[in-house]
Design a protein around this motif. Structure first.
Motif, short mmCIF file in Angstrom:
data_model
loop_
_atom_site.label_atom_id
_atom_site.label_comp_id
_atom_site.label_asym_id
_atom_site.label_seq_id
_atom_site.Cartn_x
_atom_site.Cartn_y
_atom_site.Cartn_z
N GLU A 93 -20.03 -8.93 -5.81
CA GLU A 93 -19.34 -8.11 -6.87
C GLU A 93 -19.17 -9.03 -8.09
O GLU A 93 -19.28 -8.36 -9.27
CB GLU A 93 -18.01 -7.62 -6.26
CG GLU A 93 -17.33 -6.55 -6.83
CD GLU A 93 -18.32 -5.31 -6.90
OE1 GLU A 93 -19.18 -5.22 -5.90
OE2 GLU A 93 -18.20 -4.48 -7.58
N ILE A 94 -18.73 -9.99 -8.08
CA ILE A 94 -18.20 -10.98 -9.14
C ILE A 94 -19.52 -11.23 -9.89
O ILE A 94 -19.82 -11.28 -10.98
CB ILE A 94 -17.36 -12.14 -8.74
CG1 ILE A 94 -15.92 -11.70 -8.18
CG2 ILE A 94 -17.30 -13.08 -9.72
CD1 ILE A 94 -15.50 -12.94 -7.58
N TYR B 119 -9.84 -17.89 -8.62
CA TYR B 119 -10.34 -18.38 -9.83
C TYR B 119 -11.75 -18.19 -9.87
O TYR B 119 -12.28 -18.38 -8.92
CB TYR B 119 -9.55 -19.79 -10.07
CG TYR B 119 -8.52 -20.02 -10.14
CD1 TYR B 119 -7.58 -19.68 -11.34
CD2 TYR B 119 -7.60 -20.21 -8.95
CE1 TYR B 119 -6.22 -19.80 -11.36
CE2 TYR B 119 -6.27 -20.37 -9.13
CZ TYR B 119 -5.52 -20.27 -10.08
OH TYR B 119 -4.03 -20.30 -10.12
N LEU B 120 -12.08 -18.39 -11.01
CA LEU B 120 -13.67 -18.22 -11.45
C LEU B 120 -13.92 -19.73 -12.40
O LEU B 120 -13.34 -19.10 -13.34
CB LEU B 120 -14.12 -16.87 -12.09
CG LEU B 120 -15.70 -16.91 -12.17
CD1 LEU B 120 -16.61 -17.18 -11.27
CD2 LEU B 120 -15.96 -15.52 -12.76
N ILE C 81 -8.11 -9.73 -8.86
CA ILE C 81 -8.77 -9.16 -7.47
C ILE C 81 -7.82 -8.93 -6.39
O ILE C 81 -6.63 -9.69 -6.68
CB ILE C 81 -9.94 -9.81 -6.91
CG1 ILE C 81 -9.46 -11.36 -6.91
CG2 ILE C 81 -11.20 -9.75 -8.14
CD1 ILE C 81 -10.45 -12.13 -5.87
N THR C 82 -7.74 -8.11 -5.51
CA THR C 82 -7.06 -8.24 -4.28
C THR C 82 -7.70 -9.45 -3.35
O THR C 82 -8.81 -9.50 -3.08
CB THR C 82 -7.15 -6.86 -3.52
OG1 THR C 82 -6.53 -5.82 -4.47
CG2 THR C 82 -6.04 -7.08 -2.30
N CYS C 83 -7.05 -10.56 -3.34
CA CYS C 83 -7.48 -11.42 -2.36
C CYS C 83 -7.73 -11.05 -1.12
O CYS C 83 -6.86 -10.29 -0.31
CB CYS C 83 -6.44 -12.66 -2.39
SG CYS C 83 -7.18 -14.08 -1.39
#
Lengths: 146, 146
Positions: free
Chosen positions: A121-122, B97-98, B111-113
């Motif tokens: 998704e990401i 994180y990204l 996002i929902t973790c």
DNA sequence: TTAGATGCAAACGATTTGCGCGGAA
DNA sequence: TTCCGCGCAAATCGTTTGCATCTAA
């Protein structure tokens, strides 16, 4: 995307390294062997002092070797929370870890990683390429609770 | 345990620190303010050079201060892959994180973790206590792909 | 008054780099 | 023969600690 629980063998790894343009040196063979036999990610120092190394190897050599292997995506770097980075072979299937905050022991979790879908998704929405993830659980192990 | 998406304020944080036995020093106030205003985890060095710090602060002081706050569980340490550890306030809701492999930029994922359930599962079966997790995605950001 | 904080400087541990030699291709 | 990889040693970087002084409580 079937799991590849089979341990890769040394020869195919060496072939992979050759293909990537690396030379078949004794240090390369030794480090790969250590990583193959380790059940979990190791620090550069742990690689250097492993009984499986066979030969003696300068820390700088191990550093450059593993760094090269990481660039070639044959090895994967993992952060954990320790000051030293940990490394493992990329060929093994993806693993998630459970780490003790106190003694630093590492357990490999036998779970279906719940993040694969989210990662795709990401990958689609973020504009980032070559996505991967790292998932770690931290806690206090049974021994350290006493 | 309802999410507290609201930004915590300085005074309640200072109260929390007092309760934990810490003194209300100017360095403490300054560091908390920096962490409050940062949208993302910071290194010790970034804290020390932040324009929001107001005062001048020795690196060793910041190190001991943040370490104390981490022990009191007011601050959370995050690994990322950089050599320096990152820190953020624990009061903010849990974040994933990204991170860009090349330039190191950090994005907070909205996002929902997906790991909360799994974490409870592991808490029950592993024998570990005080479980938490860290989830990070690594990739190459749009800018670095060019 | 006094135990906890701070600043300064030195110690540490894990990389990271420069350089000249040696061995894989 | 050539160039990559290696050992050795020195440089970096991010902490981490010792100690004398300061300050919140």
């Amino acid at each position: 995307m079937g799991h590849s629980h089979a341990t890769p063998d040394l020869d195919s790894l060496l072939d992979q390294c050759s293909d990537a343009g690396l030379r078949r040196t004794s240090a390369l063979r030794a480090c790969l062997e250590v990583l193959l036999k380790a059940g979990q990610p190791l620090t550069l120092q742990e690689i250097g002092t492993s009984p499986f190394l066979g030969i003696s190897c300068d820390p700088a050599t191990i550093y450059r070797l593993i760094t090269r292997l990481e660039e070639k995506r044959i090895v994967r770097r993992i952060g954990f929370h320790s000051r030293a980075a940990h490394y493992c072979l990329r060929e093994s299937s993806h693993q998630d870890y459970l780490i003790c905050r106190d003694c630093g022991s590492v357990e490999v979790l036998d779970i279906t990683c719940p993040v694969e879908h989210l990662e795709k998704e990401i990958a689609k929405t973020s504009g980032y390429s070559d996505l991967e993830h790292e998932l770690e659980f931290f806690g206090r192990c049974a021994a350290c609770q006493r």
